[in-house]
Scaffold this active site. Structure first.
Site, PDB file in Angstrom:
ATOM      1  N   LYS A   8     -20.472  70.964  11.202  1.00  0.00           N
ATOM      2  CA  LYS A   8     -21.234  70.703  12.842  1.00  0.00           C
ATOM      3  C   LYS A   8     -20.028  70.743  13.922  1.00  0.00           C
ATOM      4  O   LYS A   8     -20.376  70.871  15.060  1.00  0.00           O
ATOM      5  CB  LYS A   8     -21.603  69.284  12.524  1.00  0.00           C
ATOM      6  CG  LYS A   8     -22.733  69.417  11.589  1.00  0.00           C
ATOM      7  CD  LYS A   8     -24.054  69.778  11.988  1.00  0.00           C
ATOM      8  CE  LYS A   8     -25.051  70.001  11.126  1.00  0.00           C
ATOM      9  NZ  LYS A   8     -25.015  69.354   9.609  1.00  0.00           N
ATOM     10  N   GLU A  15     -29.649  64.913  18.479  1.00  0.00           N
ATOM     11  CA  GLU A  15     -30.275  64.343  17.422  1.00  0.00           C
ATOM     12  C   GLU A  15     -29.626  64.340  16.156  1.00  0.00           C
ATOM     13  O   GLU A  15     -28.464  65.348  16.098  1.00  0.00           O
ATOM     14  CB  GLU A  15     -31.722  65.358  17.092  1.00  0.00           C
ATOM     15  CG  GLU A  15     -31.390  66.691  16.156  1.00  0.00           C
ATOM     16  CD  GLU A  15     -30.466  67.592  16.794  1.00  0.00           C
ATOM     17  OE1 GLU A  15     -30.242  67.477  18.116  1.00  0.00           O
ATOM     18  OE2 GLU A  15     -29.930  68.712  16.004  1.00  0.00           O
ATOM     19  N   SER A  47     -19.990  73.291   2.797  1.00  0.00           N
ATOM     20  CA  SER A  47     -20.429  72.839   4.350  1.00  0.00           C
ATOM     21  C   SER A  47     -19.928  71.421   4.677  1.00  0.00           C
ATOM     22  O   SER A  47     -19.692  71.086   5.936  1.00  0.00           O
ATOM     23  CB  SER A  47     -21.904  73.007   4.484  1.00  0.00           C
ATOM     24  OG  SER A  47     -22.690  72.194   3.631  1.00  0.00           O
TER      25      SER A  47
HETATM   26  C1  LIG Z   1     -26.283  69.255   8.497  1.00  0.00           C
HETATM   27  C2  LIG Z   1     -25.725  69.808   7.255  1.00  0.00           C
HETATM   28  C3  LIG Z   1     -26.397  70.831   6.731  1.00  0.00           C
HETATM   29  C4  LIG Z   1     -27.659  71.571   7.380  1.00  0.00           C
HETATM   30  O1  LIG Z   1     -27.418  72.016   8.257  1.00  0.00           O
HETATM   31  P1  LIG Z   1     -27.471  73.677   8.547  1.00  0.00           P
HETATM   32  O2  LIG Z   1     -27.748  73.884   9.953  1.00  0.00           O
HETATM   33  O3  LIG Z   1     -28.380  74.303   7.539  1.00  0.00           O
HETATM   34  O4  LIG Z   1     -26.213  74.085   8.284  1.00  0.00           O
HETATM   35  C5  LIG Z   1     -25.763  71.395   5.588  1.00  0.00           C
HETATM   36  N1  LIG Z   1     -24.401  70.675   5.001  1.00  0.00           N
HETATM   37  C6  LIG Z   1     -24.010  69.827   5.739  1.00  0.00           C
HETATM   38  C7  LIG Z   1     -22.615  69.105   5.206  1.00  0.00           C
HETATM   39  C8  LIG Z   1     -24.492  69.201   6.951  1.00  0.00           C
HETATM   40  O5  LIG Z   1     -24.047  68.148   7.374  1.00  0.00           O
END
Ligand SMILES: *Cc1c(COP(=O)(O)O)cnc(C)c1O
Length: 404
Positions: free
Chosen positions: A93, A115, A382
């Site tokens: 993010k 948000e 992620s």
């Molecule tokens: C917010 C988040 C997601 C989901 O959001 P995307 O916009 O689909 O990437 C996935 N993995 C993590 C670790 C997140 O914080």
């Protein structure tokens, strides 16, 4: 057919998806943002400032890590993890939040709103607001505040005001409604840092571009390591920003397959999941036309996922388009499969993933054994699992003092 590289068009359309479905009062702010972003894209000073922040503040480039023990355990393809979990604040993010705070500075907007679902985007937005000395207000569903208490505390430490949203299901969708309401009222002084490839144009395009640093790096790194492109990319899909960030720089590479993994929750029954491409339909939600979970009258359905970050009724419009083209395949993992994968990655690699990320790992747990040893997969790791330790412990039935 347009080349996928040049989309969206000037009004934010990815084929039949996307667009600008917002109240009149926001149109000028969105046009201002689109114009500023357009300028910034080719402005050396902006790009330079962003890349220094990504390097020295966020910790880029992130490693591309060969997960040897996971590879051996699953006895399938060679598995690489793109380590977005190692970034400052713990997830991808921050890539987008840094890009947007620089744009806000250029537009002279000193108040930031955002948000958040799992709280990762709220933390990223609060972090960049603190870094640039901006006022910051984060909207978060009451239910999410309870399941992500750690991130609520982090946002408060960072000086942000966290506003609980109690309407409806009290999760991400309601938080976005409140953020949009605030933006309509305070648009002259305020920039809305939207956290995924959702909402009105130019957000889906802009957030994708800011996240594409993931795929640009991964492409370079895999060519250096293996001297060839991967066979498969895998990422979880909430709004879809980490997935499109990894996928986009590979879209023209026809031999690279891509899989997006949605939240299957407790199974594909109404109200029990957030897999928009399983039983979803075309509709408009919060500024964009895309696949979403709604009933025949167009009322948005309840969603469920063990991971707050995947628990949203709509998917980014570009994903709907890529799915129609057949360029990306979308599937889902259930809560149980994600929790199982969470344990497997933790125990075999020493990496505790976010529960969102665990959905992408779950795809591999299921499908890697069917693939060939000489194939190469890159999974987008992620985010890290610190925020999910309590939720996972509860779901896995860990009890203090009674562990074997
Ligand atoms: C917010 C988040 C997601 C989901 O959001 P995307 O916009 O689909 O990437 C996935 N993995 C993590 C670790 C997140 O914080």
């Amino acid at each position: 057919m347009h080349s996928t590289e040049t989309l969206p068009d000037a009004r934010g359309h990815f084929g039949p998806y996307g667009g600008m479905f917002v109240p009149e009062t926001l149109m000028s702010a969105l046009h201002e943002l689109a114009t500023e972003y357009d300028r910034a894209k080719t402005d050396r000073e902006f790009q330079n400032e962003l890349s220094i922040l990504l390097r020295d503040f966020a910790g880029r480039p992130t490693p591309l890590y060969l997960a040897e023990r996971l590879t051996n355990k699953l006895a399938g393809p060679k598995i690489y993890l793109k380590r977005e979990d190692l970034l400052h604040t713990g997830a991808h993010k921050i890539n987008n939040a840094l890009g947007q705070i620089l744009l806000a500075q250029r537009m002279g907007k000193r108040r930031i709103i955002a948000e958040t679902g799992a709280g990762q985007h709220g933390v990223a937005a609060a972090t960049v607001a603190a870094r640039f000395g901006c006022e910051c207000v984060i909207y978060m569903g009451q239910v999410d505040m309870e399941r992500q208490a750690l991130n609520v505390a982090r946002m408060k430490f960072l000086g942000a005001k966290v506003v609980p949203v109690t309407a409806g299901q009290a999760t991400l969708k309601e938080a976005i409604n409140e953020a949009m309401r605030d933006w309509v009222t305070n648009v002259r002084t305020t920039h809305y840092i939207l956290g995924s490839v959702l909402g009105s144009h130019p957000y889906p395009m802009m957030v994708r571009d800011f996240q594409s640093v993931i795929g640009v790096e991964a492409r370079h790194q895999i060519l250096e390591r293996e001297d060839r492109l991967p066979d498969l990319l895998v990422a979880c899909v909430g709004g879809g920003s980490n997935a499109i960030g990894l996928f986009h720089p590979f879209l023209q590479d026809q031999h690279v397959q891509m899989v997006g993994v949605e939240a299957g929750g407790e199974g594909i029954r109404s109200g029990k999941h957030a897999a928009r491409f399983q039983g979803g339909r075309l509709g408009v939600l919060q500024g964009t036309k895309t696949f979403l979970l709604a009933n025949e009258e167009g009322q948005i359905e309840l969603t469920h996922s063990v991971s707050a970050g995947l628990d949203y009724a709509a998917v980014g419009p570009e994903h709907s388009y890529l799915r129609d083209l057949g360029r990306v395949e979308y599937t889902y993992a259930t809560d149980d499969e994600a929790l199982n994968a969470f344990g497997i990655l933790s125990e075999n690699e020493g990496i505790i993933p976010a529960l969102e990320t665990a959905h992408a790992i779950a795809y591999l747990v299921k499908n890697a054994p069917k693939m060939k040893r000489e194939q190469i997969v890159i999974v987008n790791c992620s985010g890290r699992g610190d925020k999910d330790v309590d939720a996972a412990a509860r779901a896995l039935g860990f009890k203090q003092n009674s562990q074997p």
